[in-house]
Design an enzyme around this catalytic site. Structure first.
Site, PDB file in Angstrom:
ATOM      1  N   TYR A   1      -1.418  -0.562  10.744  1.00  0.00           N
ATOM      2  CA  TYR A   1      -1.544  -0.876   9.303  1.00  0.00           C
ATOM      3  C   TYR A   1      -0.245  -0.477   8.606  1.00  0.00           C
ATOM      4  CZ  TYR A   1      -3.611  -1.093   4.584  1.00  0.00           C
ATOM      5  OH  TYR A   1      -3.889  -1.405   3.266  1.00  0.00           O
TER       6      TYR A   1
ATOM      7  N   SER B   1       0.851  -1.189   0.000  1.00  0.00           N
ATOM      8  CA  SER B   1       0.000   0.000   0.000  1.00  0.00           C
ATOM      9  C   SER B   1       0.885   1.237   0.000  1.00  0.00           C
ATOM     10  CB  SER B   1      -0.847  -0.013   1.284  1.00  0.00           C
ATOM     11  OG  SER B   1      -1.519   1.213   1.465  1.00  0.00           O
TER      12      SER B   1
END
Ligand SMILES: NC(=O)c1ccc[n+]([C@@H]2O[C@H](COP(=O)([O-])OP(=O)(O)OC[C@H]3O[C@@H](n4cnc5c(N)ncnc54)[C@H](OP(=O)(O)O)[C@@H]3O)[C@@H](O)[C@H]2O)c1
Length: 256
Positions: free
Chosen positions: A164, A151
């Site tokens: 995350y 990501s």
């Protein structure tokens, strides 16, 4: 209708294939001629996708599994190889994104992210690497591919996404280390780093966190899951001497 043949004879395994980027990638790989093992926990979704691929002339095998379970990760690779005879491409895509400030975070959200985004990806990679090494020696492409979906959050840490960020940064570090270890044997390890994509990913957040996410991206035209799938197909269809190590893809309007 599936007509193309760029990956004819190849076998791919896509984790997190029951929705979003994984489902789109499985469709796209099948459209290139690959046989595709579809892995996730929601079997009904996988069966639906497998039928859709089958009706278009492709081949797909739905496999219900929780990748955070080591034995399950090993068994999905075994089932794929026993059904299709080899494994050329692993797309390590399954993931969860549970955001919010570190100070009030429920620790079980952290555990889920570490279990799926990091350990699940490691388990699937470990189980697949022997098969990928063998495929790189024996398949007509002369190469095999391991694509890890990270990501933008694996590049840039932000307030509100601490754990995350930690899992996706770890995926980046692992990918580069593994790349150096296996690239000489023509297993290409690639990292894909999407920005905001229109999928179910954020819907699992607590309501107050969801509001913050929506507000942050309110004015941004999101990427579609097919935009990321196209990038993955590009990666795995390069000639043997070309390895795409990393692709960062943001929506044009996403600043950070
Ligand atoms: N959407 C974005 O904006 C964005 C941006 C950057 C990176 N990404 C990354 O892209 C990847 C795919 O996300 P997405 O956006 O496509 O979201 P999504 O639609 O929510 O897909 C996530 C997939 O992961 C699967 N999954 C979750 N936990 C699992 C487990 N324990 N075992 C097996 N499968 C599991 C889900 O299937 P089941 O629930 O059926 O198991 C689902 O198929 C993730 O790694 C995510 O971090 C997404």
């Amino acid at each position: 209708m599936i007509t193309s043949s760029g990956l004819t004879g190849s076998v791919a395994l896509v984790t997190g294939a029951s929705s979003g980027i994984g489902a789109a990638t499985a469709r796209a790989l099948a459209a290139e001629g690959a046989s595709v093992a579809l892995v996730a926990r929601r079997l009904d979704r996988l069966e639906e996708l497998a039928s859709e691929i089958g009706e278009s002339g492709g081949r797909a095998l739905p496999i219900e599994a929780d990748v955070a379970d080591l034995a399950a990760a090993e068994s999905v690779v075994e089932r794929t190889v026993s059904e299709y005879g080899s494994l050329d491409i692993l797309v390590n895509n399954a993931g969860v994104m549970l955001l919010g400030p570190i100070l009030d975070a429920p620790v079980e959200e952290w555990q889920r992210m570490v279990d799926v985004n990091l350990l699940g990806l490691l388990y699937c990679a470990k189980a697949a690497i022997p098969q990928l090494l063998e495929a790189a020696e024996n398949n007509p492409r002369g190469a095999a591919d391991l694509v890890n979906v990270s990501s933008v959050a694996g590049r840039v840490a932000r307030r509100g996404s601490g754990v995350y960020n930690a899992t996706k940064h770890a995926v980046g570090a692992f990918s580069e280390s593994l790349r150096q270890e296996v690239t000489g044997r023509h297993v290409r390890v690639s990292l894909v780093e999407p920005g905001a994509v229109d999928t179910e990913l954020s819907s699992h957040n607590r309501p107050e966190v969801l509001e913050t996410i929506k507000a942050r991206f309110a004015d941004v035209e999101h990427l579609q899951d097919s935009d990321i799938a196209e990038a993955i197909v590009y990666i795995v269809t390069r000639p043997r001497h070309v390895a795409i190590n990393e692709i960062l893809i943001r929506p044009t309007e996403q600043e950070q």
